[in-house]
Design a protein around this motif. Structure first.
Motif, short mmCIF file in Angstrom:
data_model
loop_
_atom_site.label_atom_id
_atom_site.label_comp_id
_atom_site.label_asym_id
_atom_site.label_seq_id
_atom_site.Cartn_x
_atom_site.Cartn_y
_atom_site.Cartn_z
N GLY A 12 79.26 23.47 29.70
CA GLY A 12 78.49 23.00 30.83
C GLY A 12 78.18 24.15 31.78
O GLY A 12 78.43 25.31 31.49
N SER A 13 77.64 23.80 32.94
CA SER A 13 77.33 24.83 33.95
C SER A 13 78.08 24.50 35.23
O SER A 13 79.13 23.85 35.20
CB SER A 13 75.82 24.93 34.15
N ALA A 14 77.53 24.92 36.38
CA ALA A 14 78.30 24.90 37.62
C ALA A 14 78.70 23.50 38.09
O ALA A 14 79.81 23.29 38.57
CB ALA A 14 77.52 25.62 38.72
N MET A 15 77.81 22.54 37.98
CA MET A 15 78.10 21.19 38.47
C MET A 15 78.96 20.42 37.47
O MET A 15 78.54 20.22 36.33
CB MET A 15 76.80 20.42 38.73
N PRO A 16 80.16 19.99 37.83
CA PRO A 16 81.02 19.26 36.88
C PRO A 16 80.39 17.94 36.45
O PRO A 16 79.73 17.26 37.24
CB PRO A 16 82.30 19.01 37.69
N THR A 17 80.58 17.61 35.19
CA THR A 17 80.13 16.32 34.67
C THR A 17 81.22 15.78 33.74
O THR A 17 82.16 16.49 33.39
CB THR A 17 78.81 16.44 33.86
N THR A 18 81.06 14.54 33.34
CA THR A 18 81.99 13.95 32.38
C THR A 18 81.58 14.26 30.94
O THR A 18 82.31 13.94 30.00
CB THR A 18 82.08 12.43 32.55
N LEU A 19 80.41 14.88 30.76
CA LEU A 19 79.89 15.17 29.42
C LEU A 19 80.36 16.53 28.91
O LEU A 19 80.60 16.69 27.71
CB LEU A 19 78.36 15.13 29.42
N HIS A 20 80.46 17.51 29.81
CA HIS A 20 80.78 18.87 29.38
C HIS A 20 81.77 19.52 30.33
O HIS A 20 81.71 19.32 31.54
CB HIS A 20 79.52 19.73 29.31
N ASN A 21 82.66 20.31 29.76
CA ASN A 21 83.57 21.12 30.55
C ASN A 21 82.88 22.41 30.98
O ASN A 21 81.92 22.85 30.34
CB ASN A 21 84.82 21.45 29.74
N PRO A 22 83.39 23.06 32.03
CA PRO A 22 82.85 24.36 32.43
C PRO A 22 83.05 25.39 31.32
O PRO A 22 83.85 25.20 30.39
CB PRO A 22 83.66 24.72 33.68
N PRO A 23 82.38 26.52 31.41
CA PRO A 23 82.33 27.48 30.30
C PRO A 23 83.68 28.07 29.91
O PRO A 23 84.46 28.51 30.75
CB PRO A 23 81.41 28.59 30.84
#
Length: 304
Positions: A12-23
């Motif tokens: 994922g990128s900077a904004m947290p989501t439930t779909l992807h973790n940060p890099p």
């Protein structure tokens, strides 16, 4: 053939989501485990995907935005709880001291291992790690702050000597090492047996390149030419091209264009913006330009 694989822990990128973790990614080469970037929750991803924390050799940080470093304190603390004693090298821009020094002050004498911060050059390519089988480069990327990409290279192995030739030419054991590295063999009668008749080529070099975070920048091509696998950020779809320019990120089409220019074998796109719940549009845009494209996803393993 030795193992060379990449495990995606977060894309994922900077904004947290439930779909992807940060890099974050793990690279396993020659029984060593390296980490690129360490976003929040990285150590949990390691647990989830059964990565052996005890094998972690070094950490490489591309740049100092929070989504790439906020997982470090937790990871370092857990390594200490697990009783790590070996030094841990962190390759990063020197300004990472703002995070590491307060952590060490807070931990006091409770941390069980030494942390070595090894500064990387944000302006030019350099070899930052090398041993007999592995070479790791860093190179500059084009982002809002200093940012680096990384090239992991498995060196070409020495030639393999043909077993039957050892017996046929009565080659002494002590000469085999040099023959595998290119020497001819001279018999006791003075006959020269050419190396190419005694050996078969070794395993070719394999290369993996990581490019995140970065604006579209053809200058990067010279660093990643002909790699077997390229991970390139594709934060936005082409409809958000202006936003990509403003934030020094890339679109999926731009990532694919870089892959095509660099003549890489396979492209993996990641660092997805939180605005995309469905990534098909990014894959479609990239694949139109570079068909050998795949989406990154947590837990996915790419073997070279």
């Amino acid at each position: 053939m030795t193992k060379f694989c990449i495990t995606i822990l977060g894309c994922g990128s900077a904004m947290p989501t439930t779909l992807h973790n940060p890099p974050s990614q793990l690279i396993e080469m020659n029984d060593k485990l390296f980490m690129i970037d360490c976003g929040e929750g990285t150590q949990l991803q390691m647990r989830k995907f059964k990565a052996r924390m005890s094998k972690l050799h070094s950490v490489f940080i591309s740049h100092l935005h929070g989504d790439h470093i906020f997982g470090l304190p937790g990871l370092l603390s857990t390594l200490s709880l697990l009783g790590r004693t070996a030094d841990l090298n962190i390759y990063a821009h020197k300004e990472i001291d703002f995070l590491i020094n307060p952590f060490l002050t807070y931990m006091g004498n409770h941390i069980s291992f030494k942390i070595n911060v090894i500064p990387i050059n944000p302006h030019s390519e350099e070899i930052i790690f090398e041993n007999s089988s592995i070479k790791i480069h860093s190179f500059p990327l084009n982002h809002r702050i200093d940012s680096n990409g990384f090239l992991f290279e498995e060196k070409k192995s020495a030639s393999h000597i043909i077993r039957e030739m050892i017996d046929y030419h009565k080659i002494p054991y002590h000469m085999i090492y040099n023959i595998k590295r290119g020497d001819d063999f001279i018999t006791t009668e003075g006959d020269v047996i050419k190396n190419e008749t005694l050996t078969v080529p070794g395993t070719p070099s394999k290369k993996y390149a990581y490019c995140s975070d970065t604006a579209y920048d053809p200058d990067v091509v010279k660093y990643i030419k002909n790699v077997d696998l390229l991970y390139h950020e594709a934060t936005f779809a082409e409809s958000e091209n202006k936003r990509a320019e403003e934030t020094y990120h890339s679109t999926a089409s731009q990532a694919a264009t870089i892959a095509k220019m660099a003549e890489v074998k396979k492209l993996v796109i990641g660092h997805f913006s939180s605005r995309y719940n469905e990534l098909g549009v990014l894959l479609k845009e990239a694949s139109l330009i570079f068909p050998e494209t795949e989406l990154a996803s947590e837990g996915k393993i790419f073997e070279l």
